[in-house]
Design an enzyme around this catalytic site. Structure first.
Site, PDB file in Angstrom:
ATOM      1  N   LYS A 153       0.858  -1.191   0.000  1.00 43.12           N
ATOM      2  CA  LYS A 153       0.000   0.000   0.000  1.00 43.12           C
ATOM      3  C   LYS A 153       0.892   1.238   0.000  1.00 43.12           C
ATOM      4  O   LYS A 153       1.446   1.631   1.031  1.00 43.12           O
ATOM      5  CB  LYS A 153      -0.918   0.048   1.228  1.00 43.12           C
ATOM      6  CG  LYS A 153      -2.028   1.091   1.018  1.00 43.12           C
ATOM      7  CD  LYS A 153      -2.408   1.878   2.242  1.00 43.12           C
ATOM      8  CE  LYS A 153      -1.598   3.080   2.535  1.00 43.12           C
ATOM      9  NZ  LYS A 153      -1.729   4.219   1.620  1.00 43.12           N
ATOM     10  N   SER A 182       5.298   7.953   9.661  1.00 45.08           N
ATOM     11  CA  SER A 182       5.353   8.766  10.879  1.00 45.08           C
ATOM     12  C   SER A 182       5.251   7.894  12.128  1.00 45.08           C
ATOM     13  O   SER A 182       4.664   6.805  12.110  1.00 45.08           O
ATOM     14  CB  SER A 182       4.215   9.784  10.871  1.00 45.08           C
ATOM     15  OG  SER A 182       2.984   9.109  10.890  1.00 45.08           O
ATOM     16  N   GLU A 227      10.064   1.775  10.599  1.00 45.42           N
ATOM     17  CA  GLU A 227      11.074   2.781  10.243  1.00 45.42           C
ATOM     18  C   GLU A 227      10.390   4.128  10.364  1.00 45.42           C
ATOM     19  O   GLU A 227       9.588   4.496   9.510  1.00 45.42           O
ATOM     20  CB  GLU A 227      11.547   2.580   8.792  1.00 45.42           C
ATOM     21  CG  GLU A 227      12.445   1.400   8.572  1.00 45.42           C
ATOM     22  CD  GLU A 227      13.884   1.665   9.005  1.00 45.42           C
ATOM     23  OE1 GLU A 227      14.196   2.767   9.500  1.00 45.42           O
ATOM     24  OE2 GLU A 227      14.704   0.740   8.823  1.00 45.42           O
ATOM     25  N   CYS A 259      13.502  11.602   6.803  1.00 47.17           N
ATOM     26  CA  CYS A 259      13.453  11.215   8.216  1.00 47.17           C
ATOM     27  C   CYS A 259      14.768  11.518   8.921  1.00 47.17           C
ATOM     28  O   CYS A 259      14.832  11.442  10.144  1.00 47.17           O
ATOM     29  CB  CYS A 259      13.111   9.743   8.334  1.00 47.17           C
ATOM     30  SG  CYS A 259      14.133   8.721   7.310  1.00 47.17           S
ATOM     31  N   GLU A 278      10.058  16.030  15.295  1.00 50.45           N
ATOM     32  CA  GLU A 278      10.486  16.047  13.890  1.00 50.45           C
ATOM     33  C   GLU A 278       9.699  17.106  13.130  1.00 50.45           C
ATOM     34  O   GLU A 278       8.470  17.028  13.049  1.00 50.45           O
ATOM     35  CB  GLU A 278      10.232  14.666  13.278  1.00 50.45           C
ATOM     36  CG  GLU A 278      10.650  14.581  11.841  1.00 50.45           C
ATOM     37  CD  GLU A 278      10.213  13.272  11.191  1.00 50.45           C
ATOM     38  OE1 GLU A 278       9.098  12.792  11.456  1.00 50.45           O
ATOM     39  OE2 GLU A 278      11.011  12.732  10.406  1.00 50.45           O
TER      40      GLU A 278
HETATM   41  P1  NAD Z   1       2.406   8.767   7.328  1.00 46.61           P
HETATM   42  O1  NAD Z   1       2.640   8.026   8.584  1.00 46.61           O
HETATM   43  O2  NAD Z   1       1.371   9.816   7.326  1.00 46.61           O
HETATM   44  O3  NAD Z   1       1.987   7.750   6.160  1.00 46.61           O
HETATM   45  C1  NAD Z   1       2.786   6.631   5.854  1.00 46.61           C
HETATM   46  C2  NAD Z   1       1.902   5.549   5.270  1.00 46.61           C
HETATM   47  O4  NAD Z   1       0.986   5.117   6.285  1.00 46.61           O
HETATM   48  C3  NAD Z   1       1.053   6.017   4.094  1.00 46.61           C
HETATM   49  O5  NAD Z   1       0.998   5.005   3.124  1.00 46.61           O
HETATM   50  C4  NAD Z   1      -0.322   6.212   4.732  1.00 46.61           C
HETATM   51  O6  NAD Z   1      -1.390   6.057   3.839  1.00 46.61           O
HETATM   52  C5  NAD Z   1      -0.313   5.103   5.766  1.00 46.61           C
HETATM   53  N1  NAD Z   1      -1.281   5.290   6.847  1.00 46.61           N
HETATM   54  C6  NAD Z   1      -1.797   6.443   7.319  1.00 46.61           C
HETATM   55  N2  NAD Z   1      -2.685   6.192   8.314  1.00 46.61           N
HETATM   56  C7  NAD Z   1      -2.716   4.857   8.474  1.00 46.61           C
HETATM   57  C8  NAD Z   1      -3.418   3.973   9.354  1.00 46.61           C
HETATM   58  N3  NAD Z   1      -4.294   4.434  10.258  1.00 46.61           N
HETATM   59  N4  NAD Z   1      -3.179   2.644   9.256  1.00 46.61           N
HETATM   60  C9  NAD Z   1      -2.278   2.159   8.368  1.00 46.61           C
HETATM   61  N5  NAD Z   1      -1.606   2.948   7.490  1.00 46.61           N
HETATM   62  C10 NAD Z   1      -1.811   4.278   7.548  1.00 46.61           C
HETATM   63  O7  NAD Z   1       3.831   9.338   6.857  1.00 46.61           O
HETATM   64  P2  NAD Z   1       4.175  10.269   5.621  1.00 46.61           P
HETATM   65  O8  NAD Z   1       3.693  11.652   5.925  1.00 46.61           O
HETATM   66  O9  NAD Z   1       3.787   9.633   4.327  1.00 46.61           O
HETATM   67  O10 NAD Z   1       5.775  10.207   5.685  1.00 46.61           O
HETATM   68  C11 NAD Z   1       6.522  11.010   6.508  1.00 46.61           C
HETATM   69  C12 NAD Z   1       7.015  10.276   7.726  1.00 46.61           C
HETATM   70  O11 NAD Z   1       7.740   9.121   7.343  1.00 46.61           O
HETATM   71  C13 NAD Z   1       7.989  11.103   8.540  1.00 46.61           C
HETATM   72  O12 NAD Z   1       7.700  10.990   9.902  1.00 46.61           O
HETATM   73  C14 NAD Z   1       9.338  10.483   8.220  1.00 46.61           C
HETATM   74  O13 NAD Z   1      10.296  10.674   9.215  1.00 46.61           O
HETATM   75  C15 NAD Z   1       8.976   9.051   8.043  1.00 46.61           C
HETATM   76  N6  NAD Z   1       9.986   8.363   7.242  1.00 46.61           N
HETATM   77  C16 NAD Z   1      10.824   7.454   7.834  1.00 46.61           C
HETATM   78  C17 NAD Z   1      11.814   6.826   7.080  1.00 46.61           C
HETATM   79  C18 NAD Z   1      12.748   5.813   7.687  1.00 46.61           C
HETATM   80  O14 NAD Z   1      13.366   5.060   6.939  1.00 46.61           O
HETATM   81  N7  NAD Z   1      12.893   5.744   8.990  1.00 46.61           N
HETATM   82  C19 NAD Z   1      11.952   7.132   5.732  1.00 46.61           C
HETATM   83  C20 NAD Z   1      11.085   8.059   5.169  1.00 46.61           C
HETATM   84  C21 NAD Z   1      10.101   8.654   5.932  1.00 46.61           C
END
Ligand code: NAD
Length: 480
Positions: free
Chosen positions: A177, A231, A251, A285, A379
């Protein structure tokens, strides 16, 4: 975009299926609707997981899987410009960073192929124990099962490659997804995997929203591993809601610190902060967010950094000369602007930037940031670097150690002894000496500690997470 279909589809059992309900995918810089993304449902997730379930361990030989991964990498090289255009358009990522992301995804897939070729078990010296005399023991590494992969918007190609590449290397079918704001890069990668000869059962793609498709997938009772990048809020919630059998690999994010000790080389530090604090508008991140600078260098660092940040070119992500573009949407930019205002109200000073226009926030350098505002403690995920001063190494180490859990931390110093203090005393995923915390090569083991993450990514590390050791014991007839 001309060569993107007006409506995207789900991928189930090797066939692209249309759906009646859609969500527009909007280019954050231009506002153009790039496609109408098919909205999958919890029912689609059930079907996808069932298709994946029957494919565990049936995705071909290790050699066949390695060849598919290598061919997929070749296809990414062939289509580099096209893929970079998709990334730049849907994520608002500046062109140079978008092309670099394609190049990185190529490496991720090639290292995954190498894992498929070389992953093996171990022989166990059974006769080292009195009970083991006459017993021969060795381990096999077997695919762990069905992988549910949920990915974020900020590296829409390479972070999907970090899920799909190691999973295929390990022999695990995946239900993917992708982020709803940036599904096109993921779909483009999967198309190329199929073109490269991936079995239809290797990957199912259910696009949709997080709360519906993401939650149904992460909580599905027949999933063996949930691998989530995103996140911390969502990651921790889906871990709590996961099915009892599922392992949940997280992650997440953190406010990455960079320490500038009194003996640091500012010629090395300044360009790195400018590049790594503001690239992709700080939406990584491990973007440089918190700079702790020794009093002795603080004025010089801030002056030089302010000058360099002021020269960054803000603009259209598709223009090759752009350094910094917009954030993913206006809501994100408004939130970051609020955090800056909060820091200023608490006594910080905006040295450069701070102007917002819709989803675009000019690269912002905030100095003398108090250590109890969100710009320091959480963050920010925006084009902002916060600077504070310190006087002793003890103080800098205590500040980082007493703060949020981290993925990576960087320290610049000419002293080996000082560097080794940080190496020994910081509890983080990676300590980088004379390099910024944003640095990542895709084959290295990468991930956070505590609330910042519980796994390591990078094909070699991920393949080990996605396989289990099975022990085989043989007693020969003569010893029975
Ligand atoms: P997000 O958590 O909003 O979304 C990530 C994914 O989770 C998306 O596909 C989203 O549709 C899904 N999602 C949202 N709500 C959900 C739920 N209730 N149940 C299951 N899935 C759900 O994050 P974002 O805004 O897309 O990305 C930014 C975040 O990602 C930042 O916090 C960043 O630090 C982190 N990040 C971490 C890494 C790493 O390798 N550690 C790499 C890139 C980004």
């Amino acid at each position: 975009m001309a060569d993107i279909p007006t409506h995207s589809r789900l991928l189930l059992d090797g066939r692209w299926e249309a759906r009646g309900a859609h969500l527009p995918v909007v280019a954050p810089w231009s506002g153009e609707v790039l496609t109408e993304m098919a909205l999958g449902t919890a029912g689609d997730v059930d079907r996808a997981v069932a298709l994946a379930r029957v494919a565990v361990g049936r995705l071909g030989t290790a050699g066949e899987r390695a060849r598919v991964l290598d061919r997929t990498a070749d296809l990414l090289v062939r289509d580099r410009e096209h893929l970079a255009r998709i990334i730049a358009s849907e994520a608002g990522k500046p062109w140079r960073a978008a092309t670099l992301e394609v190049d990185r995804a190529v490496e991720t897939l090639r290292f995954s192929a190498a894992e498929a070729r070389t992953l093996g078990g171990a022989s166990i010296p059974m006769d080292a124990h009195p009970a083991g005399d006459g017993v021969l023991g060795f381990t096999l590494r077997e695919p762990i099962g069905v992988v549910a992969a949920i990915t974020p918007f900020n590296f829409p190609l390479n972070l999907v490659a970090h899920k799909l590449g190691p999973a295929l290397a390990a022999g695990c079918p995946v239900v993917l997804k992708p982020a709803e704001k940036t599904p096109l890069s993921a779909l483009a990668l999967v198309e190329r995997m199929l073109e490269a000869g991936a079995p239809a059962q290797a990957v199912q793609v259910v696009t949709g929203t997080g709360p519906e498709v993401g939650a149904a997938l992460a909580g599905h009772p027949d999933v063996d591993v949930v691998t989530f990048t995103g996140s911390a809020t969502v990651g921790h919630a889906l871990k709590a809601a996961a099915a009892p059998r599922a392992e949940v690999l997280l992650e997440l994010g953190s406010p990455a610190p960079l320490v500038v000790e009194a003996d640091a080389d500012l010629d090395a530090v300044v360009p790195r902060i400018a590049a790594h604090g503001f690239g992709h508008a700080g939406q990584s991140c491990v973007s440089v967010q918190r700079v702790l600078v020794h009093d002795a260098l603080a004025d010089a660092l801030v002056d030089r950094l302010a000058e360099q940040v002021g020269t960054l070119v803000v603009g259209d992500p598709l223009e090759p000369g752009t350094d910094v573009s917009c954030l993913i949407d206006e809501t994100a930019a408004a939130r970051v602007a609020d955090w800056i205002a909060e820091a200023v109200a608490a006594g910080a000073t905006v040295r450069v930037g701070g102007e917002r226009d819709g989803a675009t926030l000019s690269p912002t350098l905030v100095v003398d940031v108090p250590r109890d505002v969100r710009l320091w403690t959480e963050e920010v995920f925006g084009p902002v670097v916060a600077v504070t001063r310190f006087t002793t190494t003890d103080e800098a180490i205590a500040e980082i150690a007493g703060g949020p859990d981290l993925i990576q931390a960087g320290v610049f110093t000419a002293s080996l002894d000082t560097a080794l203090r940080y190496v020994r005393e910081l509890r983080v995923g990676t300590v980088l000496v004379n390099e910024s915390p944003t640095y990542r090569a895709d084959h290295m083991p990468y991930g956070g500690v505590g609330l910042a993450g519980n796994t390591r990514e990078g094909p070699a590390a991920t393949v080990r997470e996605l396989t289990r050791e099975k022990l085989v014991l043989l007693r020969s007839g003569a010893d029975r």
